[in-house]
Design an enzyme around this catalytic site. Structure first.
Site, PDB file in Angstrom:
ATOM      1  N   ASN A  23       0.834  -1.209   0.000  1.00 20.64           N
ATOM      2  CA  ASN A  23       0.000   0.000   0.000  1.00 20.64           C
ATOM      3  C   ASN A  23       0.867   1.257   0.000  1.00 20.64           C
ATOM      4  OD1 ASN A  23      -2.908  -0.647   0.116  1.00 20.64           O
ATOM      5  ND2 ASN A  23      -2.315  -1.809   1.929  1.00 20.64           N
ATOM      6  N   HIS A  83      11.055   1.984   5.409  1.00 20.52           N
ATOM      7  CA  HIS A  83      10.851   2.344   4.008  1.00 20.52           C
ATOM      8  C   HIS A  83      11.817   3.471   3.644  1.00 20.52           C
ATOM      9  CE1 HIS A  83       7.078   0.145   4.162  1.00 20.52           C
ATOM     10  NE2 HIS A  83       6.678   0.889   5.165  1.00 20.52           N
TER      11      HIS A  83
HETATM   12  N1  LIG Z   1      -1.408   2.896   3.530  1.00 13.84           N
HETATM   13  C1  LIG Z   1      -0.687   2.205   4.386  1.00 13.84           C
HETATM   14  O1  LIG Z   1       0.484   2.494   4.606  1.00 13.84           O
HETATM   15  C2  LIG Z   1      -1.316   1.034   5.115  1.00 13.84           C
HETATM   16  C3  LIG Z   1      -0.657   0.478   6.217  1.00 13.84           C
HETATM   17  C4  LIG Z   1      -1.284  -0.558   6.910  1.00 13.84           C
HETATM   18  C5  LIG Z   1      -2.503  -1.039   6.461  1.00 13.84           C
HETATM   19  N2  LIG Z   1      -3.096  -0.502   5.356  1.00 13.84           N
HETATM   20  C6  LIG Z   1      -4.390  -1.019   4.858  1.00 13.84           C
HETATM   21  O2  LIG Z   1      -5.339  -0.919   5.883  1.00 13.84           O
HETATM   22  C7  LIG Z   1      -6.047  -2.148   5.972  1.00 13.84           C
HETATM   23  C8  LIG Z   1      -6.483  -2.355   7.404  1.00 13.84           C
HETATM   24  O3  LIG Z   1      -5.340  -2.529   8.228  1.00 13.84           O
HETATM   25  P1  LIG Z   1      -5.481  -3.219   9.661  1.00 13.84           P
HETATM   26  O4  LIG Z   1      -4.133  -3.283  10.269  1.00 13.84           O
HETATM   27  O5  LIG Z   1      -6.601  -2.571  10.402  1.00 13.84           O
HETATM   28  O6  LIG Z   1      -5.931  -4.693   9.207  1.00 13.84           O
HETATM   29  P2  LIG Z   1      -6.700  -5.813  10.032  1.00 13.84           P
HETATM   30  O7  LIG Z   1      -6.467  -7.097   9.328  1.00 13.84           O
HETATM   31  O8  LIG Z   1      -6.406  -5.706  11.496  1.00 13.84           O
HETATM   32  O9  LIG Z   1      -8.267  -5.428   9.864  1.00 13.84           O
HETATM   33  C9  LIG Z   1      -8.968  -5.427   8.647  1.00 13.84           C
HETATM   34  C10 LIG Z   1     -10.445  -5.547   8.968  1.00 13.84           C
HETATM   35  O10 LIG Z   1     -11.232  -5.313   7.790  1.00 13.84           O
HETATM   36  C11 LIG Z   1     -12.275  -6.290   7.720  1.00 13.84           C
HETATM   37  N3  LIG Z   1     -12.678  -6.424   6.317  1.00 13.84           N
HETATM   38  C12 LIG Z   1     -12.103  -7.121   5.340  1.00 13.84           C
HETATM   39  N4  LIG Z   1     -12.779  -6.963   4.176  1.00 13.84           N
HETATM   40  C13 LIG Z   1     -13.816  -6.143   4.444  1.00 13.84           C
HETATM   41  C14 LIG Z   1     -14.879  -5.600   3.674  1.00 13.84           C
HETATM   42  N5  LIG Z   1     -15.028  -5.917   2.377  1.00 13.84           N
HETATM   43  N6  LIG Z   1     -15.748  -4.760   4.278  1.00 13.84           N
HETATM   44  C15 LIG Z   1     -15.623  -4.437   5.580  1.00 13.84           C
HETATM   45  N7  LIG Z   1     -14.638  -4.934   6.378  1.00 13.84           N
HETATM   46  C16 LIG Z   1     -13.751  -5.775   5.810  1.00 13.84           C
HETATM   47  C17 LIG Z   1     -11.637  -7.534   8.302  1.00 13.84           C
HETATM   48  O11 LIG Z   1     -12.615  -8.459   8.715  1.00 13.84           O
HETATM   49  C18 LIG Z   1     -10.846  -6.920   9.479  1.00 13.84           C
HETATM   50  O12 LIG Z   1     -11.661  -6.747  10.615  1.00 13.84           O
HETATM   51  C19 LIG Z   1      -5.064  -3.215   5.455  1.00 13.84           C
HETATM   52  O13 LIG Z   1      -5.771  -4.300   4.889  1.00 13.84           O
HETATM   53  C20 LIG Z   1      -4.283  -2.462   4.420  1.00 13.84           C
HETATM   54  O14 LIG Z   1      -4.916  -2.617   3.145  1.00 13.84           O
HETATM   55  C21 LIG Z   1      -2.532   0.537   4.696  1.00 13.84           C
END
Ligand SMILES: NC(=O)c1ccc[n+]([C@@H]2O[C@H](COP(=O)([O-])OP(=O)(O)OC[C@H]3O[C@@H](n4cnc5c(N)ncnc54)[C@H](O)[C@@H]3O)[C@@H](O)[C@H]2O)c1
Length: 270
Positions: A191, A221
């Site tokens: 991401n 990074h």
């Molecule tokens: N931009 C960045 O630098 C960065 C960094 C970390 C994470 N992220 C993104 O943020 C997201 C969330 O991170 P996190 O640490 O909270 O992950 P996490 O795995 O702790 O939580 C993700 C949650 O989203 C839910 N989910 C999955 N698909 C879904 C949908 N279609 N609708 C609703 N809920 C859904 C899952 O059940 C889970 O509860 C990651 O998947 C990643 O894509 C981005």
């Protein structure tokens, strides 16, 4: 500002921590949407702050001004455009979903990025400088090198399909190519590269190196950009999210900062 949460994982929990600690004064949480109605994770998160747990449709019915997505690239691919068409703005953490070719074309042609769709800095920084270098077409080169422990790369489609052997003792480059290719090979890991591409040269011309580093104890990074106005080189080290060791704490706090910024923008408008 009325805020809805899409996703109930570690980032959403950090946003609720900030709400409960008083760092998001003026923000009202209207609901938490999990993957489907009855999602246990969404119910548990909603309970912490006494709001409704629902699915996306139920969240939209509560008329949020902004939806904060922390649910994954698939959720962004599927829901980003429908959300903004229905009214709310979108704060998208899973920027990888926005570089999907069809979504990317729509959001750039309709100039939704950085306006109706806000992309927080996530696990990196320096995006203001990259955007400035790109503003008058003078950005020539932009790249990201990301260092990951081998365990976090083992299940990546690229590692699996190419049979890449990840050393447990030595650091080595696993991938070197465009962000467009990186997102296909490492959809859960990159991401940060997608975010960099959205502020600079786009997914085809943003270059990414992924290094498997068994010694890495922080999430690291390196961002490098070069253009007519100068160059920048920046290293970011983030500690893991206390609620999820595989996720960057800085990324979760960038979600909190993005909510503060959209709140302050709407205060300006009155
Ligand atoms: N931009 C960045 O630098 C960065 C960094 C970390 C994470 N992220 C993104 O943020 C997201 C969330 O991170 P996190 O640490 O909270 O992950 P996490 O795995 O702790 O939580 C993700 C949650 O989203 C839910 N989910 C999955 N698909 C879904 C949908 N279609 N609708 C609703 N809920 C859904 C899952 O059940 C889970 O509860 C990651 O998947 C990643 O894509 C981005």
């Amino acid at each position: 500002v009325r805020l809805g949460l899409l996703g109930a994982g570690s980032i959403a929990h950090v946003v609720v921590d900030a709400l409960l600690a008083g760092h998001l004064e003026g923000v009202t949480l209207v609901g938490v949407a999990g993957r489907e109605l009855g999602s246990p994770r969404a119910a548990a998160l909603a309970q912490r702050i006494d709001v409704v747990a629902t699915e996306l449709e139920g969240l939209l019915a509560r008329q949020p001004d902004w939806i904060l997505e922390a649910a994954g690239g698939a959720a962004v691919r599927e829901h980003a455009l429908p959300i903004v068409e229905r009214g709310p703005g979108l704060i998208a953490l899973s920027s990888g979903g926005l570089v999907d070719p069809l979504v990317y074309r729509a959001v750039t042609e309709r100039r939704l990025l950085h306006g109706r769709i806000v992309v927080p800095s996530g696990g990196i920084a320096g995006l203001d400088g990259v955007a400035a270098l790109a503003a008058a077409g003078g950005l020539r080169r932009v790249g990201l090198t990301t260092f990951k422990p081998p365990a976090s790369l083992r299940s990546a489609p690229f590692v699996q399909s190419q049979g890449v052997v990840l050393s447990d003792s030595d650091a080595h480059v696993v991938f070197d190519g465009s962000l467009r290719e990186a997102i296909l090979g490492f959809p859960a890991n990159i991401n940060v590269g997608a975010t960099l591409s959205l502020y600079g040269l786009g997914p085809e011309r943003t270059m990414v190196k992924i290094v498997s580093d068994p010694q890495s104890t922080t999430i690291r990074h390196v961002i490098e950009a070069e253009g007519e106005a100068g160059s920048l080189s920046l290293e970011v080290r983030s500690l893991p999210n206390p609620r999820n060791a595989a996720s960057s704490y800085l990324a979760a706090l960038s979600a909190v900062a993005a909510v503060q910024q959209v709140r302050d923008r709407s205060t300006l408008r009155g």
